[in-house]
Design an enzyme around this catalytic site. Structure first.
Site, short mmCIF file in Angstrom:
data_model
loop_
_atom_site.label_atom_id
_atom_site.label_comp_id
_atom_site.label_asym_id
_atom_site.label_seq_id
_atom_site.Cartn_x
_atom_site.Cartn_y
_atom_site.Cartn_z
CG ASP A 136 -2.98 1.70 8.38
OD1 ASP A 136 -2.64 2.47 7.27
OD2 ASP A 136 -4.84 1.52 8.55
CG ASP A 188 1.47 3.55 6.67
OD1 ASP A 188 1.91 4.16 6.65
OD2 ASP A 188 0.48 2.59 6.28
CD GLU A 208 4.24 5.86 3.88
OE1 GLU A 208 2.70 6.63 3.42
OE2 GLU A 208 3.63 4.38 3.12
#
Length: 182
Positions: free
Chosen positions: A141, A7, A69
């Protein structure tokens, strides 16, 4: 198969590793790579920390695949550009380590983990903890990174099942100019 999910973030980059055995997904590790120790204006230094941090995670846990992502467009274009650069540093680290990289949007990850694309961060944290059998929810996160890895595991399993049933081939009758197809 061990999958590393990333991420990306300029201040905090989350990572999460899951291991797949058939249809079961098991927790391996998760955490964050923080760049807060550097000055706000030191973009090259932050990107270097992200690159080196991702490479260290890859060296330590030896994943066989990775997923990152996809950056969404913010209201502030400058923030989007900075986030894209952090994502680029993470992608470069993964590719330089020889890992295949899959990319998923936050919407795809939330649908895979929570069941709907409008889930809040807390819902993602709770579902990741529940699905992986964790005693406490991981940080935001790290939870997003674990969710990306789980999304990749689900998509890979589905693609393998489809490939086992039917050969995956490009349709010749439904092509547009320059090779695009629907």
């Amino acid at each position: 198969m061990r999958i590393l999910g990333i991420d990306p973030g300029l201040r905090v980059t989350g990572f999460g590793l899951v291991e797949c055995e058939g249809s079961r997904t098991h927790y391996v590790a998760s955490g964050t790579i923080k760049t807060d120790s550097l000055a706000n204006g030191d973009l090259p230094g932050r990107l270097k920390l992200i690159f080196e941090g991702v490479r260290e995670v890859v060296a330590r846990y030896e994943p066989s695949a990775s997923a990152v992502e996809i950056v969404f467009v913010n209201v502030n274009p400058q923030s989007t550009l900075l986030l894209g650069q952090a994502r680029g540093a993470a992608l470069a680290a993964l590719v330089s380590a020889g890992l295949p990289v899959a990319e998923y949007t936050a919407l795809q990850m939330k649908k895979a983990v929570v069941g709907h694309g409008q889930a809040k961060k807390e819902q993602v944290q709770a579902m990741v903890a529940r699905l992986l059998g964790l005693s406490a929810p991981p940080g935001k996160d790290a939870a997003d990174a674990l969710g990306i890895a789980m999304c990749c595991a689900q998509a890979g399993a589905m693609q393998a099942r489809i490939a086992a049933v039917t050969p995956l081939a490009r349709r010749a009758h439904a092509q547009y100019a320059r090779g695009r197809s629907y």
